[in-house]
Design an enzyme around this catalytic site. Structure first.
Site, mmCIF file in Angstrom:
data_model
loop_
_atom_site.group_PDB
_atom_site.id
_atom_site.type_symbol
_atom_site.label_atom_id
_atom_site.label_comp_id
_atom_site.label_asym_id
_atom_site.label_seq_id
_atom_site.Cartn_x
_atom_site.Cartn_y
_atom_site.Cartn_z
ATOM 1 C CG ASP A 50 64.891 9.787 -92.139
ATOM 2 O OD1 ASP A 50 65.868 9.780 -92.899
ATOM 3 O OD2 ASP A 50 64.915 10.329 -91.016
ATOM 4 C CD GLN A 104 68.813 10.821 -95.162
ATOM 5 O OE1 GLN A 104 69.605 10.049 -94.635
ATOM 6 N NE2 GLN A 104 67.535 10.888 -94.800
ATOM 7 C CB SER A 161 68.884 13.119 -91.977
ATOM 8 O OG SER A 161 68.691 11.748 -91.722
#
Length: 286
Positions: free
Chosen positions: A202, A276, A226
């Site tokens: 991430d 993502q 996110s």
């Protein structure tokens, strides 16, 4: 192992309080919990409910609510399937009884099969780059108040290729790379290595969708978060050796950005892939 790395691993390797119930802590960094932490803790919890001969190969997650770093996180693991070849776990992360995150994770035993992969990009080697800590030390000498102390003592060693000017971000191609490693003896447990890769996955991924625009995640005009996150593990992972994380963003629209990532080792072997979608909303002037 440094005290910072030891503390990080202790936080990511969640505490079991029942067969399928785990508790996780967070660093006290407001205003919300880092998404990679919840990814890693959920993966760690699920991995500890499957047999040792099975390892995670895919993870698909949604971030539902901002997490509060001052409160512990409860991870509820649902053992929804134990098949002959695959094992599936569903994990819900909760705070104060409300779900902040959920994920499905699939595990598989080792098998042989057809093989091919994308070619690794040609980039400078890590020894030719300064560490991110060194970069932030320079920034801190110029403006100490602009650099959070955590940037100077992070347990993960990162070396960014062509870092962006945070103070004056200029639009550029939506591609970025950094080398990283965990600088310490963390043993051979594959679950630990996968847990740390999930945490690192991430880092900077959302940033890729901002590269073609004059913004960074810290820009006051933006609301960023996110929305979901997926990881596929293709090969055995070792995060105590240098890995290249290369990211790109093929699209941004509707207040969302799409980001993709690939992890390569120094031999050019594709270790894992990520994807993502993120919220990148430009706030209207008040």
């Amino acid at each position: 192992m440094t005290k910072h790395l030891e503390k990080l691993i202790k936080q990511l390797e969640v505490e079991a309080i029942d067969s399928y119930l785990f508790i996780g802590d967070s660093p006290r960094f407001p205003p919300r919990i880092f998404g990679g932490q919840v990814l890693a803790q959920a993966l760690n919890a699920a991995s500890r409910t499957v047999s040792e001969d099975r390892i995670a190969h895919s993870m698909h997650a949604y971030f539902l609510r901002p997490g509060d770093p001052s409160k512990r996180i409860v991870y509820e693991v649902d053992p929804i399937r134990d098949g002959n070849s695959f094992t599936t776990r569903r994990v819900v992360a909760k705070q104060e009884g409300k779900a902040i995150f959920n994920t499905s994770i699939s595990f598989q035993g080792l098998e042989e099969g057809l093989e091919h992969q994308a070619t690794a990009p040609t980039v400078p080697q890590p020894e030719d780059l300064e560490t991110d800590a060194e970069y932030w030390e320079r920034k801190a000498r110029e403006n100490p108040e602009a650099v959070h102390p955590a940037m100077l003592s992070h347990p993960i060693e990162r070396r960014t290729i062509d870092p962006r000017d945070e103070d004056n971000p200029q639009p550029k191609e939506a591609v970025q790379h950094f080398w990283f490693r965990v600088p310490g003896n963390i043993g051979d447990d594959p679950v630990r290595h996968q847990t740390l890769l999930a945490y690192i996955s991430d880092f900077g991924l959302l940033d890729a969708s901002l590269l073609p625009h004059p913004y960074t995640p810290s820009s006051q005009e933006l609301q960023v978060a996110s929305l979901d996150h997926a990881i596929w593990f293709h090969q055995a992972v070792r995060v105590d050796e240098y890995l290249l994380y290369t990211m790109d963003s093929p699209s941004a629209s509707g207040g969302r950005g799409m980001n993709r990532g690939s992890f390569y080792n120094r031999e050019g072997v594709l270790i894992a892939s990520t994807a993502q979608e993120s919220l990148i909303r430009v706030r209207k002037p008040s």
